[in-house]
Scaffold this active site. Structure first.
Site, PDB file in Angstrom:
ATOM      1  N   GLU A  76     -40.780  24.687  38.273  1.00  0.00           N
ATOM      2  CA  GLU A  76     -39.793  23.980  37.453  1.00  0.00           C
ATOM      3  C   GLU A  76     -38.913  24.940  36.649  1.00  0.00           C
ATOM      4  O   GLU A  76     -37.714  24.717  36.516  1.00  0.00           O
ATOM      5  CB  GLU A  76     -40.546  23.038  36.496  1.00  0.00           C
ATOM      6  CG  GLU A  76     -39.670  22.368  35.473  1.00  0.00           C
ATOM      7  CD  GLU A  76     -40.459  21.486  34.492  1.00  0.00           C
ATOM      8  OE1 GLU A  76     -41.701  21.376  34.627  1.00  0.00           O
ATOM      9  OE2 GLU A  76     -39.828  20.912  33.598  1.00  0.00           O
ATOM     10  N   GLU A 119     -44.422  13.380  24.721  1.00  0.00           N
ATOM     11  CA  GLU A 119     -43.175  13.046  25.405  1.00  0.00           C
ATOM     12  C   GLU A 119     -43.067  11.557  25.676  1.00  0.00           C
ATOM     13  O   GLU A 119     -42.685  11.128  26.769  1.00  0.00           O
ATOM     14  CB  GLU A 119     -43.049  13.853  26.713  1.00  0.00           C
ATOM     15  CG  GLU A 119     -43.029  15.353  26.469  1.00  0.00           C
ATOM     16  CD  GLU A 119     -42.760  16.187  27.709  1.00  0.00           C
ATOM     17  OE1 GLU A 119     -43.127  15.755  28.815  1.00  0.00           O
ATOM     18  OE2 GLU A 119     -42.186  17.282  27.550  1.00  0.00           O
ATOM     19  N   ASP A 133     -44.353  25.836  27.559  1.00  0.00           N
ATOM     20  CA  ASP A 133     -44.268  24.981  28.743  1.00  0.00           C
ATOM     21  C   ASP A 133     -43.976  25.757  30.020  1.00  0.00           C
ATOM     22  O   ASP A 133     -42.838  25.756  30.482  1.00  0.00           O
ATOM     23  CB  ASP A 133     -43.179  23.924  28.514  1.00  0.00           C
ATOM     24  CG  ASP A 133     -43.266  22.784  29.508  1.00  0.00           C
ATOM     25  OD1 ASP A 133     -44.191  22.801  30.331  1.00  0.00           O
ATOM     26  OD2 ASP A 133     -42.417  21.883  29.443  1.00  0.00           O
TER      27      ASP A 133
HETATM   28  O1  GCW Z   1     -42.659  20.789  31.648  1.00  0.00           O
HETATM   29  C1  GCW Z   1     -42.616  19.470  31.261  1.00  0.00           C
HETATM   30  C2  GCW Z   1     -41.879  18.769  32.347  1.00  0.00           C
HETATM   31  C3  GCW Z   1     -42.182  17.302  32.429  1.00  0.00           C
HETATM   32  C4  GCW Z   1     -43.686  17.142  32.471  1.00  0.00           C
HETATM   33  C5  GCW Z   1     -44.277  17.742  31.204  1.00  0.00           C
HETATM   34  C6  GCW Z   1     -45.786  17.657  31.175  1.00  0.00           C
HETATM   35  C7  GCW Z   1     -44.991  15.518  33.622  1.00  0.00           C
HETATM   36  O2  GCW Z   1     -40.514  18.991  32.177  1.00  0.00           O
HETATM   37  O3  GCW Z   1     -41.580  16.814  33.591  1.00  0.00           O
HETATM   38  O4  GCW Z   1     -44.068  15.801  32.623  1.00  0.00           O
HETATM   39  O5  GCW Z   1     -43.949  19.091  31.153  1.00  0.00           O
HETATM   40  O6  GCW Z   1     -46.429  18.637  31.509  1.00  0.00           O
HETATM   41  O7  GCW Z   1     -46.320  16.631  30.816  1.00  0.00           O
END
Ligand code: GCW
Length: 741
Positions: A403, A301, A375
């Site tokens: 989240e 990311e 995720d």
């Molecule tokens: O789930 C995603 C989140 C990001 C997060 C990423 C991760 C810290 O939307 O906010 O970043 O995972 O785990 O690195």
């Protein structure tokens, strides 16, 4: 009721405002008969007080017993007559006699048992180290809080997973990424001078669960957290946490040598870069001798990493591992990676990048793997890396902050999710190992912030609690843990515990149903992930859209991850792959994760897939209504009619329901009334109302969208969404909390 009693009630009420701040360590008086028994059993306590951890154990026991039993025990550093003895084989002869069984429990373990000494029965709370004793004290207090008998205790505890950490996604400016509980708990501005008492309470809460590490800052890290001024602040926190057995870790930004060190590169094979990390790490250990090490998100990311220099994840991890090794530190290197330029199914990318590196990491590297391959979704299959890297220590990462599960306002108890993953059988060696059996560590992305409740809601405390208990003992039952938590947090009254446990145990499945039933995933709104967004399409990356994941079309829905699709199933062991790949064998909750299925596919219920999908959405809404109904039965009795009426509120006309044989004051302030205190009851009730509104929104928006694709009528009795699809698509929430930045 006399006015004196009323005055006392009011006093007790105000002295013990139930705002949730005490977590599960409320230590309110136990029922008087039980209290008398406990008082007799715990009257004289021998507890050493030579070290900070010994003093913490002793202080916790004193505080707990004073609250629970209404009377402080007599504490002695040494005494000839006593009923309880705390310590290690070094601090006590009685305990030294048990050293065989204590040593067998390892460094963090403890024993809680009755032994005969000088013809008397003595309760022993003992560990190899002071920290084991502190853990044992918390266990003993839990027994008292849940009303357990102490006469035949014989508890031997030792955690199979050595590293049990919370990961805070806290930025240095106080914003918490994916945080729904206020600002960061760490006030970097007033550290190191001001050590907020909340830091100690945080440490107590973690120690009560056996959590032994904390990563203070976000994995999307600022290099500044490694700068000397911040190391001073981190050192101050480490000092507060140390007596509670908690080591601090920091998330390290891979490009810090450039940003902080002024180097031209962060290439892991560059000697100047290696030197920079060695020196920086040495400086950290000079201030924090028990520093735990680094957590790293690299080449994921948009974060910098070794691949920026054509190097591998192993090269990157080993660079930091080598700097930490002389000091006993570890690197937790995250496998949550997916590259911008790789078109492969995102669910396959971590395995593709990491499985081949097994054996290439230095011994103090632990690869940290999210529980599932995408995720932190409401439901995912276990991650295929578990069991697939036998020569590399792995740690599991859960997300406690919700989240993707409705944020803090939805009551979703994650215990069953944790349990489901930990018990999943990787079948790498016939039967076994389970995911839990492959772990060298376990991490939870913290749901903690500056909110009075710590976690943004009363029930989210249970997710912190359950994480810690399962990290300590991955075989423990989520239901038993919920029961302990409810008893300690609300009341040990079975008339309170049972309905709450029922709500908690059903809550995760409810969320799965109203958000992403039958194996659907990642259908939340873009960016902040608040609310439904199954229509999300376009933008910078296909795998940041919902249509990428559900793949609904006129004929059917779901992601084909079998050999005819992305073949992600092939990353599992052959046995697991065979089950997941077969549409007739795949567990129904994972159906659409692994298969693209026609809308008229017959489900085990006899319904078509389309009808089943719609009915699951509606079921989720009904399940929230059922939670509401249960919660309503736990409402506090109406305020006492005799109490002085406030100017704005008329005195309730209903009869006071407190006129049982003994008043709550005589019983102590944890009366067995089968109800919850008004303050917490009201907030939970309001949050359930939010949850209901949003569950309904999820149902209606999702059905409106999927119907626009399937073109099928709703099953009989299913109400149409009240708005057209365009209405749901147009909703915007630019200020939803917790965004990533
Ligand atoms: O789930 C995603 C989140 C990001 C997060 C990423 C991760 C810290 O939307 O906010 O970043 O995972 O785990 O690195």
């Amino acid at each position: 009721m006399s006015s004196a009693v009323i005055a006392l009630l009011l006093f007790v009420g105000s002295a013990r405002a139930e705002d949730g701040h005490s977590l599960w360590m409320r230590y309110v008086p136990v029922e008087p008969v039980l209290a008398a028994t406990y008082r007799a059993q715990l009257s004289d306590i021998v507890a050493p007080d030579a070290t900070p951890t010994q003093r913490a154990a002793r202080a916790e026991l004193e505080r707990g017993l004073a609250g629970l039993l209404g009377k402080s025990p007599r504490m002695h550093a040494d005494a000839s007559r006593y009923s309880v003895i705390l310590g290690t084989p070094r601090s006590s002869n009685v305990i030294a006699a048990l050293h065989g069984e204590i040593d067998a429990l390892g460094q963090d373990g403890y024993v809680l048992k009755r032994v005969q000494h000088d013809g008397r029965s003595v309760l022993v709370v003992a560990g190899q180290r002071d920290i084991g004793v502190l853990y044992g004290v918390f266990h003993l207090l839990r027994l008292l809080q849940t009303g357990a008998a102490l006469d035949r205790l014989d508890v031997h505890e030792s955690p199979p997973v050595p590293l049990r950490v919370l990961d805070h996604w806290d930025n240095l400016d106080g914003h918490v990424e994916r945080g729904y509980a206020g600002r960061s708990l760490w006030d970097w501005q007033s550290l190191p001078e001001w050590k907020d008492p909340r830091y100690t309470d945080y440490a107590r809460a973690n120690a009560s669960l056996g959590i032994n590490g904390t990563v203070l800052n976000n994995v999307n890290a600022s290099a500044w957290s490694l700068a000397p001024a911040y190391i001073e602040k981190t050192a101050a926190l480490a000092e507060v946490f140390r007596p509670y057995g908690i080591r601090v870790f920091l998330s390290a930004r891979f490009s810090a040598p450039i940003e902080l060190g002024g180097l031209k590169t962060a290439d892991p094979l560059d000697p100047a870069v290696q030197r920079w990390w060695r020196d920086r790490v040495a400086d950290i250990y000079a201030r924090i001798p028990d520093f735990g090490g680094f957590l790293v998100k690299a080449n994921s990311e948009g974060q910098p990493g070794p691949q920026d220099y054509g190097r591998s994840h192993a090269d990157g991890a080993n660079l930091l591992a080598d700097a930490l090794a002389p000091h006993g530190g570890v690197v937790m290197w995250r496998a949550f990676v997916y590259a911008h330029d790789v078109p492969a199914d995102r669910a396959t990318q971590a395995y593709t990048e990491f499985a081949g590196l097994d054996g290439a990491f230095h011994p103090n590297v632990i690869v940290q793997v999210k529980n599932g391959p995408i995720d932190f979704q409401p439901r995912e299959p276990f991650h295929p890396l578990f069991g697939a890297m036998p020569r590399t220590p792995l740690m599991l990462e859960f997300q406690l902050t919700k989240e993707y599960l409705g944020f803090a306002t939805h009551l979703v108890y994650l215990g069953p999710l944790f349990e489901e993953v930990l018990r999943a059988d990787t079948r790498r060696h016939g039967a076994g190992p389970t995911v839990a059996e492959t772990l060298a560590g376990i991490a939870g992305v913290a749901n903690i912030g500056s909110d009075r409740t710590w976690t943004g809601s009363h029930f989210d405390q249970a997710n912190w609690y359950a994480f810690g208990r399962l990290a300590w003992n991955p075989q423990a039952s989520a239901r038993d843990i919920a029961a302990d938590w409810a008893a300690m947090t609300f009341s040990p009254d079975p008339a309170v515990v049972q309905p709450i446990v029922g709500m908690m145990m059903g809550s995760r499945e409810a969320a799965v149903n109203y958000m992403t039933p039958l194996g659907l995933h990642h259908l939340m709104a873009r960016g902040h992930h608040y609310g439904p967004g199954p229509w999300v399409d376009g933008g910078p990356r296909a795998d940041w859209t919902s249509v990428y994941y559900h793949r609904a079309d006129r004929d059917g829905i779901g992601f084909d991850r079998t050999a005819s699709g992305s073949n992600a199933v092939a990353q599992y062991s052959p046995d697991v792959a065979a089950t997941y790949a077969d549409v007739a064998k795949v567990p129904e909750p994972l159906l659409l994760w692994f298969h693209h299925v026609p809308w008229d596919h017959r489900m085990p219920s006899g319904r078509t897939l389309w009808d089943e999908l719609v009915s699951r959405y509606s079921l989720g809404v009904r399940q929230v209504k059922a939670m509401q109904a249960t919660w309503a039965t736990l409402a506090p009795p109406p305020a006492n009619a005799d109490a002085p009426a406030s100017a704005t509120e008329p005195a309730p006309v209903t009869e006071p329901a407190l006129a049982t044989e003994r008043s709550p004051v005589e019983r102590g302030s944890a009366p067995l009334t089968g109800s919850i205190d008004p303050q917490r009851h009201a907030q939970v009730a309001a949050y359930l109302q939010i949850q209901l509104r949003e569950a309904q929104w999820w149902r209606d928006a999702s059905i409106a969208y999927f119907q626009s694709i399937s073109g099928r009528p709703l099953p009989p009795g299913e109400p149409a969404p009240p708005h057209p699809l365009a209405y749901y698509e147009a909703l915007q929430f630019p200020s939803a909390p917790g965004d990533g930045r």
